[in-house]
Design an enzyme around this catalytic site. Structure first.
Site, PDB file in Angstrom:
ATOM      1  N   ASN A   9       0.752  -0.942   0.240  1.00 46.84           N
ATOM      2  CA  ASN A   9       0.208   0.463  -0.419  1.00 46.84           C
ATOM      3  C   ASN A   9       1.036   1.329  -0.201  1.00 46.84           C
ATOM      4  OD1 ASN A   9      -1.238   1.624   0.639  1.00 46.84           O
ATOM      5  ND2 ASN A   9      -2.397   1.621   2.701  1.00 46.84           N
ATOM      6  N   LYS A  11      -0.257   4.496  -0.648  1.00 41.84           N
ATOM      7  CA  LYS A  11      -0.408   5.338   0.101  1.00 41.84           C
ATOM      8  C   LYS A  11      -0.460   6.919  -0.792  1.00 41.84           C
ATOM      9  CE  LYS A  11      -0.380   4.019   4.453  1.00 41.84           C
ATOM     10  NZ  LYS A  11      -0.560   3.632   6.246  1.00 41.84           N
ATOM     11  N   HIS A  90      -9.822   1.299   5.167  1.00 42.56           N
ATOM     12  CA  HIS A  90      -8.226   2.280   5.638  1.00 42.56           C
ATOM     13  C   HIS A  90      -9.028   2.773   6.910  1.00 42.56           C
ATOM     14  CE1 HIS A  90      -4.665   2.865   6.570  1.00 42.56           C
ATOM     15  NE2 HIS A  90      -3.767   2.001   5.834  1.00 42.56           N
ATOM     16  N   GLU A  92      -7.066   4.795   7.110  1.00 38.26           N
ATOM     17  CA  GLU A  92      -7.015   6.945   7.581  1.00 38.26           C
ATOM     18  C   GLU A  92      -7.964   7.280   5.949  1.00 38.26           C
ATOM     19  OE1 GLU A  92      -2.793   5.423   5.461  1.00 38.26           O
ATOM     20  OE2 GLU A  92      -1.887   5.690   7.310  1.00 38.26           O
ATOM     21  N   GLU A 160      -5.752  -4.340  10.363  1.00 45.81           N
ATOM     22  CA  GLU A 160      -5.373  -4.117  11.107  1.00 45.81           C
ATOM     23  C   GLU A 160      -5.278  -2.462  12.210  1.00 45.81           C
ATOM     24  OE1 GLU A 160      -2.515  -1.857   7.492  1.00 45.81           O
ATOM     25  OE2 GLU A 160      -5.158  -1.408   7.137  1.00 45.81           O
ATOM     26  N   GLY A 166       2.033   3.029  10.531  1.00 45.00           N
ATOM     27  CA  GLY A 166       2.916   4.002  10.905  1.00 45.00           C
ATOM     28  C   GLY A 166       3.157   4.538  11.983  1.00 45.00           C
ATOM     29  N   SER A 200       3.111  -1.456  10.808  1.00 43.17           N
ATOM     30  CA  SER A 200       4.530  -1.506  11.232  1.00 43.17           C
ATOM     31  C   SER A 200       4.610  -2.426  10.967  1.00 43.17           C
ATOM     32  CB  SER A 200       4.535  -0.833  12.250  1.00 43.17           C
ATOM     33  OG  SER A 200       4.163   0.367  12.620  1.00 43.17           O
TER      34      SER A 200
HETATM   35  P1  PGA Z   1       2.459   0.372   7.669  1.00 44.54           P
HETATM   36  O1  PGA Z   1       1.117   1.020   6.779  1.00 44.54           O
HETATM   37  O2  PGA Z   1       2.588  -0.659   7.329  1.00 44.54           O
HETATM   38  O3  PGA Z   1       3.572   1.954   7.378  1.00 44.54           O
HETATM   39  O4  PGA Z   1       2.417   1.093   9.003  1.00 44.54           O
HETATM   40  C1  PGA Z   1       0.139  -0.294   7.132  1.00 44.54           C
HETATM   41  C2  PGA Z   1      -0.776   0.100   6.038  1.00 44.54           C
HETATM   42  O5  PGA Z   1      -1.243   0.112   4.972  1.00 44.54           O
HETATM   43  O6  PGA Z   1      -2.699   0.167   6.674  1.00 44.54           O
END
Ligand code: PGA
Length: 245
Positions: A9, A11, A90, A92, A160, A166, A200
């Site tokens: 991902n 982002k 997600h 976010e 998640e 993150g 993470s």
């Molecule tokens: P991350 O994000 O690996 O940076 O924690 C995971 C995700 O795609 O939500």
């Protein structure tokens, strides 16, 4: 033999199409599914010989209340580019206003267009601090709401924990494994739905999660912007390919 899925991902990265093309070439065959920003999908698709690809979100379809959707991207548009997957829910996007009801409509519009939904689920820190029972209750409710009235089997679920995304603070494999087993047994979750862990994931912790039979893969954010790290994550779970568990 089912692969242990590595889903990348990206982002809101990278900033330029040329960099996206480079990243796609470097991650072809490393990631099973690459999720670039929608604006780069066509170019990334052209660069990938082996890996699959999809989108990070999908817009709601037009309806009688909102017949125009300026700036939006429909599921059918994504499918027309050859995308086979889409992330929905997600955290976010939920933080930007996607309620459970919106998530549900996105799952519906995506599956109708033939896309396979990767539904993201996870509890915020305040819930997690209350412990396992509260976390289970939250997860159960979120999944029930996100899938209410939806019968698709074309589904992947990514667990998640919101606070792990993150943050550099991954969940413990024990807790994540227990929640993944709990998700798998929920009656609204179709049998054999792959469950991914995200939050993470890095080369250093990949093996500890990768040995859990309940997990079918990772959703990788930050580390997926670095092809060397993504390769190391894939290498850390290579046992899963050899044993075919
Ligand atoms: P991350 O994000 O690996 O940076 O924690 C995971 C995700 O795609 O939500």
């Amino acid at each position: 033999m089912k692969p242990f899925l590595i889903v990348a991902n990206w982002k809101m990265n990278p900033d330029a199409v040329s960099a996206a093309a480079r990243l796609a070439r470097a991650e072809d065959e490393v990631a099973h599914i690459v999720l670039p920003p929608a604006v780069f999908l066509d170019r990334v698709a052209a660069e990938l010989a082996v890996s699959d690809f999809g989108a990070q979100d999908v817009s709601l379809p037009s309806d009688q209340h909102l017949p125009g959707r300026t700036g939006s991207i429909s599921a059918r548009m994504l499918a027309s580019l050859g995308a086979r997957y889409v992330l929905v829910g997600h955290s976010e996007r939920r933080a930007m206003g996607d309620t459970d009801a919106i998530v549900r409509e996105k799952v519906r519009t995506a599956t109708r267009a033939g896309l396979r939904v990767i539904l993201c689920i996870g509890e915020p820190l305040a819930i997690r601090r209350k412990g396992m029972a509260a976390t289970r209750q939250f997860i159960k409710q979120q999944i029930a709401q996100s899938l209410k009235g939806i019968t698709t089997k074309n589904l992947i679920i990514a667990y998640e924990p919101v606070w792990a995304i993150g943050s550099g603070k991954a969940d413990t494999p024990e807790f994540a494994g227990e929640i993944a087993e709990f998700i798998q047994k929920l009656s609204v979750v179709p049998k054999n739905t792959p469950i991914l862990y995200g939050g993470s994931v890095v080369p250093e912790n990949a093996k500890a999660f990768g040995v859990l039979p309940v997990l079918s893969g990772f959703l990788v954010g930050g580390a997926s912007l670095n092809p060397a790290k993504l390769k190391a994550i894939r290498k850390a779970v290579s046992l899963r390919y050899e044993t075919g568990r």
